[in-house]
Motif scaffolding. Structure first.
Motif, PDB file in Angstrom:
ATOM      1  N   CYS A  86       2.374  16.196 -15.884  1.00 15.78           N
ATOM      2  CA  CYS A  86       2.579  17.756 -15.881  1.00 15.78           C
ATOM      3  C   CYS A  86       3.686  18.217 -16.778  1.00 15.78           C
ATOM      4  O   CYS A  86       4.987  17.608 -16.702  1.00 15.78           O
ATOM      5  N   SER A  88       4.459  21.591 -17.603  1.00 14.10           N
ATOM      6  CA  SER A  88       4.619  22.948 -17.532  1.00 14.10           C
ATOM      7  C   SER A  88       6.101  23.183 -17.089  1.00 14.10           C
ATOM      8  O   SER A  88       6.797  22.108 -16.988  1.00 14.10           O
ATOM      9  N   VAL A  89       6.698  24.523 -16.933  1.00 13.68           N
ATOM     10  CA  VAL A  89       8.051  24.774 -17.130  1.00 13.68           C
ATOM     11  C   VAL A  89       8.656  23.992 -15.986  1.00 13.68           C
ATOM     12  O   VAL A  89      10.113  23.413 -16.363  1.00 13.68           O
ATOM     13  N   ALA A  90       8.496  23.860 -14.760  1.00  9.60           N
ATOM     14  CA  ALA A  90       9.355  23.537 -13.604  1.00  9.60           C
ATOM     15  C   ALA A  90       9.358  21.917 -13.835  1.00  9.60           C
ATOM     16  O   ALA A  90      10.477  21.563 -13.986  1.00  9.60           O
ATOM     17  N   CYS A  91       8.306  21.384 -14.278  1.00  6.04           N
ATOM     18  CA  CYS A  91       8.291  19.890 -14.490  1.00  6.04           C
ATOM     19  C   CYS A  91       9.160  19.650 -15.774  1.00  6.04           C
ATOM     20  O   CYS A  91       9.943  18.685 -15.932  1.00  6.04           O
ATOM     21  N   CYS A 127       0.243  22.924 -15.222  1.00  2.98           N
ATOM     22  CA  CYS A 127       1.178  22.970 -13.594  1.00  2.98           C
ATOM     23  C   CYS A 127       0.131  22.362 -12.801  1.00  2.98           C
ATOM     24  O   CYS A 127      -0.987  22.786 -12.766  1.00  2.98           O
ATOM     25  N   LEU A 128       0.381  21.458 -12.189  1.00  3.08           N
ATOM     26  CA  LEU A 128      -0.685  20.981 -11.013  1.00  3.08           C
ATOM     27  C   LEU A 128      -0.288  21.699  -9.758  1.00  3.08           C
ATOM     28  O   LEU A 128      -0.614  21.019  -8.606  1.00  3.08           O
ATOM     29  N   GLY A 129       0.485  22.579  -9.579  1.00  4.58           N
ATOM     30  CA  GLY A 129       0.460  23.437  -8.385  1.00  4.58           C
ATOM     31  C   GLY A 129       1.416  22.796  -7.256  1.00  4.58           C
ATOM     32  O   GLY A 129       1.516  23.217  -6.010  1.00  4.58           O
ATOM     33  N   ALA A 130       2.333  21.992  -7.621  1.00  5.41           N
ATOM     34  CA  ALA A 130       3.371  21.443  -6.950  1.00  5.41           C
ATOM     35  C   ALA A 130       4.933  21.511  -7.472  1.00  5.41           C
ATOM     36  O   ALA A 130       5.616  20.631  -7.417  1.00  5.41           O
ATOM     37  N   CYS A 131       5.048  22.537  -8.136  1.00  3.45           N
ATOM     38  CA  CYS A 131       6.380  22.894  -8.916  1.00  3.45           C
ATOM     39  C   CYS A 131       7.563  22.665  -7.965  1.00  3.45           C
ATOM     40  O   CYS A 131       8.545  22.220  -8.398  1.00  3.45           O
ATOM     41  N   VAL A 136       6.166  16.148 -11.469  1.00  5.25           N
ATOM     42  CA  VAL A 136       4.794  15.794 -10.811  1.00  5.25           C
ATOM     43  C   VAL A 136       3.849  14.967 -11.938  1.00  5.25           C
ATOM     44  O   VAL A 136       3.840  15.442 -13.143  1.00  5.25           O
TER      45      VAL A 136
HETATM   46 FE1  FES Z   1       4.789  20.932 -12.853  1.00  6.79          FE
HETATM   47 FE2  FES Z   1       4.021  23.213 -11.749  1.00  6.79          FE
HETATM   48  S1  FES Z   1       5.098  22.803 -13.402  1.00  6.79           S
HETATM   49  S2  FES Z   1       3.739  21.229 -11.154  1.00  6.79           S
END
Ligand code: FES
Length: 160
Positions: A86, A88-91, A127-131, A136
């Motif tokens: 992943c 996306s932003v959180a990761c 995003c894999l939905g586990a931010c 992740v």
């Molecule tokens: Fe990685 Fe949501 S940003 S799981």
């Protein structure tokens, strides 16, 4: 040269027919049919995509759109273990770039590449939905949360 569709296997057809019973419209079965093909073939070649479109009698462009939209449908051959990282932003905030660098230095593959021995493919995914458990990654159906350099190393040891 124009691509030819391939013959779907009896097993693929059986599973697609089974999926059809869950959906009111043939069109909606497209994604499931692609997943079935991928399960059997490892990826969805142009020949397979055409075969599914012909079999379900839906426009190739529509099915191509579905395949493109769902990035878990592989349109190129992939390795035995597909590492979906992943980005996306959180990761990203929690260091997925470092994990990517670690994978690249250990396996010698960049995003979109497969190791020469056909063991690993590395892909970025949204995003894999586990931010809340970032960073992740997924390998096959397994989701790995709170990935850090140590458990990533361990995971790769187990897979190798
Ligand atoms: Fe990685 Fe949501 S940003 S799981």
């Amino acid at each position: 040269t124009k691509k030819q569709s391939r013959q779907l296997s009896a097993e693929e057809i059986r599973e697609i027919e089974h999926e059809k019973t869950h959906y009111p419209y043939t069109q909606a079965v497209g994604l499931e049919a692609l997943k079935i093909v991928q399960k059997h073939q490892g990826w969805v070649s142009d020949e397979s995509l055409l075969a599914v479109a012909e079999y379900l009698d839906i426009p190739v462009a529509d099915l191509e759109g579905v395949a493109t939209f769902f990035n878990m449908i592989f349109r190129r051959p992939v390795g035995k273990n597909v590492i979906c990282l992943c980005d996306s932003v959180a990761c990203w905030m929690l260091g997925c770039d470092d994990l990517k660098a670690q994978i690249t230095s250990r396996l010698g593959i960049e995003y979109g590449e497969t190791t020469e021995d056909g063991e690993f493919t590395l892909l970025p995914v949204p995003c894999l939905g586990a931010c809340d458990k970032a960073p992740v990654l997924m390998v096959g159906r397994e989701t790995h949360r709170h990935v850090d350099p140590e458990n990533l190393d361990q995971l790769l040891n187990e897979l190798q």
